[in-house]
Design an enzyme around this catalytic site. Sequence first.
Site, PDB file in Angstrom:
ATOM      1  CD  GLU A 293       8.810  25.404 -23.630  1.00 36.95           C
ATOM      2  OE1 GLU A 293       9.637  26.334 -23.754  1.00 36.95           O
ATOM      3  OE2 GLU A 293       7.943  25.389 -22.762  1.00 36.95           O
TER       4      GLU A 293
ATOM      5  CE1 TYR B 151      15.824  18.565 -30.273  1.00 34.93           C
ATOM      6  CE2 TYR B 151      14.185  20.212 -30.798  1.00 34.93           C
ATOM      7  CZ  TYR B 151      15.407  19.876 -30.284  1.00 34.93           C
ATOM      8  OH  TYR B 151      16.222  20.850 -29.759  1.00 34.93           O
TER       9      TYR B 151
END
Length: 147
Positions: free
Chosen positions: A102, A114
């Site tokens: 998250e 990411y």
Amino acid sequence: MHVRPAVEADFSAVYQIEQLAHFHAWPESVLRRYFSREHCVWVLENNNRIIAYAVITLVAGESELLMIAVDPKQQGQGAGRVLMNALHDFLLEQQAEQWFLEVRESNHKAIALYESIGFCQAGCRRNYYPTANGHEDALLYCLELQA
């Protein structure tokens, strides 16, 4: 730079980075809980100094990145990427199938990192993270590790 599993002697350096790097840092008790688990907390050292750390879990083929932090003085120099790549390699060795995380919707640098590694957005938790002015969404990301 060298990535390795954390040991108890690393706790104070890791906790200091946690306090410096996050608006809403984890309490000491939470971090200590993860330190008690093998291969859960990882550190990145540069010149024998811890400059970043991460907390991961791995259960039944699914891994989750619970926390990653880089010393604010070291941010923007690739430490996060080095740490993420080492964790990726470890998870492949452990035959993990998926890796979840998250991220705050406002953390554009982390999101870019990411996505560059191959994570794809899989969902959103509304008003999840506290901010100075209320809350912001958590974006959920997933990376398939095994074909």
